[in-house]
Design a protein around this motif. Structure first.
Motif, mmCIF file in Angstrom:
data_model
loop_
_atom_site.group_PDB
_atom_site.id
_atom_site.type_symbol
_atom_site.label_atom_id
_atom_site.label_comp_id
_atom_site.label_asym_id
_atom_site.label_seq_id
_atom_site.Cartn_x
_atom_site.Cartn_y
_atom_site.Cartn_z
ATOM 1 N N MET A 1 0.833 -1.207 0.000
ATOM 2 C CA MET A 1 0.000 0.000 0.000
ATOM 3 C C MET A 1 0.869 1.260 0.000
ATOM 4 O O MET A 1 0.577 2.239 -0.693
ATOM 5 C CB MET A 1 -0.931 0.011 1.217
ATOM 6 N N ALA A 2 1.950 1.224 0.778
ATOM 7 C CA ALA A 2 2.801 2.404 0.888
ATOM 8 C C ALA A 2 3.617 2.633 -0.375
ATOM 9 O O ALA A 2 3.868 3.773 -0.762
ATOM 10 C CB ALA A 2 3.734 2.252 2.092
ATOM 11 N N ASP A 3 4.021 1.574 -1.018
ATOM 12 C CA ASP A 3 4.844 1.696 -2.215
ATOM 13 C C ASP A 3 4.457 0.597 -3.202
ATOM 14 O O ASP A 3 5.202 -0.350 -3.443
ATOM 15 C CB ASP A 3 6.321 1.577 -1.842
ATOM 16 N N PRO A 4 3.272 0.677 -3.781
ATOM 17 C CA PRO A 4 2.798 -0.397 -4.639
ATOM 18 C C PRO A 4 3.589 -0.499 -5.932
ATOM 19 O O PRO A 4 4.201 0.476 -6.388
ATOM 20 C CB PRO A 4 1.338 -0.014 -4.917
ATOM 21 N N SER A 5 3.569 -1.693 -6.527
ATOM 22 C CA SER A 5 4.232 -1.886 -7.808
ATOM 23 C C SER A 5 3.442 -1.184 -8.909
ATOM 24 O O SER A 5 2.299 -0.764 -8.715
ATOM 25 C CB SER A 5 4.324 -3.379 -8.118
ATOM 26 N N LYS A 6 4.070 -1.092 -10.101
ATOM 27 C CA LYS A 6 3.400 -0.444 -11.219
ATOM 28 C C LYS A 6 2.128 -1.201 -11.593
ATOM 29 O O LYS A 6 1.107 -0.585 -11.936
ATOM 30 C CB LYS A 6 4.339 -0.363 -12.414
ATOM 31 N N ASP A 7 2.170 -2.553 -11.498
ATOM 32 C CA ASP A 7 0.975 -3.342 -11.811
ATOM 33 C C ASP A 7 -0.150 -3.029 -10.830
ATOM 34 O O ASP A 7 -1.326 -2.943 -11.219
ATOM 35 C CB ASP A 7 1.306 -4.836 -11.772
ATOM 36 N N GLU A 8 0.212 -2.863 -9.555
ATOM 37 C CA GLU A 8 -0.818 -2.567 -8.548
ATOM 38 C C GLU A 8 -1.397 -1.167 -8.753
ATOM 39 O O GLU A 8 -2.585 -0.937 -8.552
ATOM 40 C CB GLU A 8 -0.224 -2.722 -7.151
ATOM 41 N N ILE A 9 -0.537 -0.229 -9.156
ATOM 42 C CA ILE A 9 -1.036 1.117 -9.453
ATOM 43 C C ILE A 9 -1.991 1.069 -10.640
ATOM 44 O O ILE A 9 -3.056 1.706 -10.623
ATOM 45 C CB ILE A 9 0.142 2.073 -9.732
ATOM 46 N N THR A 10 -1.623 0.285 -11.648
ATOM 47 C CA THR A 10 -2.499 0.132 -12.813
ATOM 48 C C THR A 10 -3.841 -0.471 -12.392
ATOM 49 O O THR A 10 -4.903 -0.041 -12.865
ATOM 50 C CB THR A 10 -1.835 -0.752 -13.872
ATOM 51 N N ALA A 11 -3.779 -1.461 -11.501
ATOM 52 C CA ALA A 11 -5.014 -2.083 -11.019
ATOM 53 C C ALA A 11 -5.873 -1.070 -10.266
ATOM 54 O O ALA A 11 -7.110 -1.054 -10.407
ATOM 55 C CB ALA A 11 -4.683 -3.273 -10.123
ATOM 56 N N ARG A 12 -5.233 -0.202 -9.467
ATOM 57 C CA ARG A 12 -5.989 0.832 -8.756
ATOM 58 C C ARG A 12 -6.627 1.807 -9.733
ATOM 59 O O ARG A 12 -7.778 2.230 -9.553
ATOM 60 C CB ARG A 12 -5.083 1.563 -7.768
ATOM 61 N N LEU A 13 -5.883 2.155 -10.773
ATOM 62 C CA LEU A 13 -6.445 3.051 -11.791
ATOM 63 C C LEU A 13 -7.622 2.390 -12.504
ATOM 64 O O LEU A 13 -8.621 3.057 -12.828
ATOM 65 C CB LEU A 13 -5.365 3.435 -12.799
ATOM 66 N N ASP A 14 -7.527 1.072 -12.744
ATOM 67 C CA ASP A 14 -8.641 0.359 -13.384
ATOM 68 C C ASP A 14 -9.863 0.339 -12.466
ATOM 69 O O ASP A 14 -11.002 0.486 -12.936
ATOM 70 C CB ASP A 14 -8.222 -1.074 -13.733
ATOM 71 N N ARG A 15 -9.622 0.177 -11.171
ATOM 72 C CA ARG A 15 -10.750 0.195 -10.227
ATOM 73 C C ARG A 15 -11.394 1.581 -10.206
ATOM 74 O O ARG A 15 -12.628 1.696 -10.120
ATOM 75 C CB ARG A 15 -10.284 -0.208 -8.831
ATOM 76 N N VAL A 16 -10.570 2.603 -10.276
ATOM 77 C CA VAL A 16 -11.109 3.966 -10.321
ATOM 78 C C VAL A 16 -11.931 4.158 -11.594
ATOM 79 O O VAL A 16 -13.009 4.769 -11.569
ATOM 80 C CB VAL A 16 -9.963 4.998 -10.247
ATOM 81 N N ARG A 17 -11.420 3.627 -12.735
ATOM 82 C CA ARG A 17 -12.177 3.723 -14.001
ATOM 83 C C ARG A 17 -13.535 3.064 -13.855
ATOM 84 O O ARG A 17 -14.565 3.630 -14.268
ATOM 85 C CB ARG A 17 -11.376 3.041 -15.111
ATOM 86 N N ASP A 18 -13.581 1.866 -13.241
ATOM 87 C CA ASP A 18 -14.852 1.172 -13.051
ATOM 88 C C ASP A 18 -15.785 1.992 -12.147
ATOM 89 O O ASP A 18 -17.002 2.027 -12.368
ATOM 90 C CB ASP A 18 -14.616 -0.211 -12.439
ATOM 91 N N ARG A 19 -15.182 2.647 -11.148
ATOM 92 C CA ARG A 19 -15.996 3.462 -10.238
ATOM 93 C C ARG A 19 -16.589 4.652 -10.993
ATOM 94 O O ARG A 19 -17.740 5.039 -10.755
ATOM 95 C CB ARG A 19 -15.107 3.945 -9.096
ATOM 96 N N ILE A 20 -15.815 5.237 -11.901
ATOM 97 C CA ILE A 20 -16.321 6.371 -12.684
ATOM 98 C C ILE A 20 -17.465 5.928 -13.596
ATOM 99 O O ILE A 20 -18.465 6.651 -13.757
ATOM 100 C CB ILE A 20 -15.176 7.000 -13.501
ATOM 101 N N GLU A 21 -17.338 4.741 -14.184
ATOM 102 C CA GLU A 21 -18.427 4.227 -15.025
ATOM 103 C C GLU A 21 -19.676 3.971 -14.186
ATOM 104 O O GLU A 21 -20.801 4.167 -14.653
ATOM 105 C CB GLU A 21 -17.981 2.951 -15.742
ATOM 106 N N HIS A 22 -19.480 3.539 -12.957
ATOM 107 C CA HIS A 22 -20.629 3.372 -12.050
ATOM 108 C C HIS A 22 -21.283 4.728 -11.778
ATOM 109 O O HIS A 22 -22.521 4.832 -11.760
ATOM 110 C CB HIS A 22 -20.161 2.738 -10.740
#
Length: 596
Positions: free
Chosen positions: A427-448
């Protein structure tokens, strides 16, 4: 200065019975005070006349102006309750002892709470302006820590005219919602050379109750709310890790390069690191006194001076002393909550966070569920023993939710191999893949949000007046595109941006849900009126055709209003009531063929 905007006390609907006016025996107004218990009054030291001796000896007069008909009482500074303004502007508190005790039911509800930015407060002082000597209310919002070493809290006056002035020093600063006393007015700043729109910068300052308790422990028994710091005190002579102390001070100051979430390990037996953490937290806390005394603390008081200083730490009056502080010392007030969570549940941890925010949980979940609706958690939190909590992984996941709402968290573990530490480090220093996953979750939240906006448009269109629907999704999509192209993507500096955007998305969803909720309430009322209309029509159906035809126009008028879109609820409600009144008149007399 703008007296036409001021609200005299006798025009206010809520009386604060703890308000005290302090004057000389000759009648000269000195300032304000706060009734504490039955026989004490809290005020600023500079309010009381002083000749520079150990403490003032002269009597003053205290009037409980919040209680009609209460006679004035003589008062003196209580023994060991005099802290004059120190050379660096800290201190400046005093406790007066009343010659005659008052009804303790009138005492102030002093309360510990984190001085969160944006909290609405109000205060009542006694300016010497003609017509306002009985008191005047001013409004403000909390801005954040300020003043000498962060001891004060800056207030933004609601209007420039509501900047505190002579006669307000010592006044209670009261939470506008809970009516608890959160602090005491100490100073003001009025800069005529500012680039503000009216040519002046208007600021007010308060001393939080926790800081007052730090100087006057005697009032601690009259203060509600749990202490922000519950870590163990630092043992006298305990060893310290200076490099670790310097890192902690930087983190508490939110220095550039520090992260919102930090996960560290202090193993059992690492006494120096444990003592260093406890000392840093004590130095950062408003109430706890660290061991040894605060570096740079000057205990040499100075004689009273006019109370309209420049910005804290510098000064237009040339009397504020500045000095270089030890780089291991964090600012006062830079920690809001510090506790050992060993054995604690997430619910109890959430309850402590809610208490520091001044929230009332009242739920069986300890308030965990409430944080889904809270837009901001502007707290700095230290949680020790995270891997020994009742459910360490769940607690770490909850801290991620707090971080997404603006909290800064220092998570302290004891076992370097714990699963919860691994999660916290990601959480404090996530990998690039985890950041991408967080951005994807944010995208899904925006579509909601986009889907909920369409629902909101449909529901809002049913009830008049048609209120505008928040248009969140389009702007958030554009912001997300910009975030994905951020040159700092994948670096530590990107994480605060991502956390802030995640919080903005949740806030956007909340605004859309609020719009739907208001519309649904209107639709529910419309449906209730439809049912009421049909119920009265059923009563009329049992009457004669003549009576039914007589009331038919009223029925049609109400029916048309209730089934048109948008529905004018107030007009429809009146139409339904007219029809109901007509039906009652018909149903409370004999049928047409039975009349004599």
């Amino acid at each position: 200065m703008g007296e036409e905007t001021e609200v005299p006390v006798n025009g206010h609907t809520f009386e604060e019975t703890w308000r005290v006016r302090i004057s000389t025996p000759g009648g000269d107004m000195l300032g304000a005070g706060i009734l504490v218990g039955a026989d004490s009054v809290l005020t600023c030291a500079h309010v009381i006349p002083w000749d520079g001796g150990p403490q003032p000896t002269a009597e003053v007069v205290a009037e409980l102006v919040g209680v009609a008909g209460t006679p004035a009482v003589r008062a003196r500074v209580a023994e060991r309750c005099w802290v004059p303004e120190l050379a660096d502007s800290r201190g400046d508190v005093a406790l007066l002892r009343l010659a005659e005790p008052q009804d303790a039911r009138h005492a102030a509800p002093l309360h510990r709470v984190a001085p969160s930015p944006g909290r609405a407060v109000r205060m009542c002082g006694f300016p010497r302006t003609k017509g306002l000597a009985d008191g005047v209310w001013f409004r403000a919002t909390i801005a954040g820590p300020s003043g000498p070493r962060g001891e004060w809290v800056q207030l933004f006056p609601a209007t420039p005219e509501e900047t505190v002035r002579p006669g307000f020093s010592g006044a209670a600063v009261t939470d506008a919602e809970t009516h608890r006393v959160l602090g005491m007015v100490v100073s003001r700043y009025d800069d005529r050379s500012s680039a503000a729109p009216d040519g002046k910068l208007h600021l007010s300052y308060m001393i939080p109750i926790e800081t007052v308790v730090r100087y006057l422990p005697l009032i601690g028994d009259h203060v509600t709310g749990r202490r922000g710091n519950s870590l163990p005190p630092v043992p006298s002579g305990a060893p310290r890790d200076r490099e670790f102390a310097r890192w902690l001070a930087r983190w508490f100051r939110a220095a550039e390069g520090t992260r919102h979430i930090e996960a560290i390990v202090i193993k059992k037996g690492e006494a120096a690191r444990a003592a260093t953490l406890s000392r840093a937290v004590a130095l950062a806390d408003r109430e706890v006194v660290a061991d040894p005394p605060l570096p740079g603390a000057a205990h040499t008081p100075r004689l009273p001076s006019p109370r309209s200083p420049g910005p804290p730490g510098g000064g237009t009056n040339g009397h504020v002393v500045t000095r270089a502080l030890d780089d291991t010392v964090p600012p006062v007030g830079s920690v809001d909550l510090a506790l050992d969570v060993s054995g604690e549940t997430v619910a109890l941890f959430a309850e402590r966070v809610a208490d520091r925010l001044g929230l009332r949980t009242g739920g069986g979940d300890g308030g965990v569920g409430r944080f889904g609706d809270i837009r901001a958690v502007p707290l700095t939190i230290v949680a020790e023993g995270v891997d020994y909590a009742a459910d360490p992984v769940a607690l770490v996941e909850f801290t991620d939710l707090l971080a997404a709402r603006g909290a800064r968290l220092l998570l302290v573990f004891r076992n370097p191999d714990s699963q919860s530490l691994e999660l916290a480090l990601r959480m404090a220093d996530p990998s690039k893949d985890e950041i991408t996953a967080r951005l994807d979750r944010v995208r899904d939240r925006i579509e909601h949000i986009a889907r909920r906006e369409r629902t909101a448009y449909d529901r809002v269109a049913l009830i008049a007046p048609v209120r505008p629907v928040p248009q969140e999704a389009a702007g958030l999509r554009l912001d997300l595109t910009g975030l994905r192209r951020d040159p700092e993507l994948g670096s530590r500096r990107f994480l605060p941006k991502l956390a802030a955007f995640e919080s903005a998305v949740e806030s956007g969803l909340l605004r859309v849900e609020e719009a739907i909720g208001r519309a649904e309430a209107g639709v529910a009322r419309r449906n209730e009126l439809r049912g009421r209309l049909e119920a009265f029509f059923a009563l009329l159906a049992a009457r004669s055709l003549e009576e039914e035809q007589a009331a038919a126009p009223l029925y049609r008028a109400a029916h048309n209003l209730l089934f048109q879109a948008p529905c004018e609820l107030a007009e429809a409600e009146r139409a339904v009531e007219l029809f109901a009144t007509a039906v009652r008149q018909h149903t409370h007399r004999p049928r047409g063929g039975d009349r004599p």
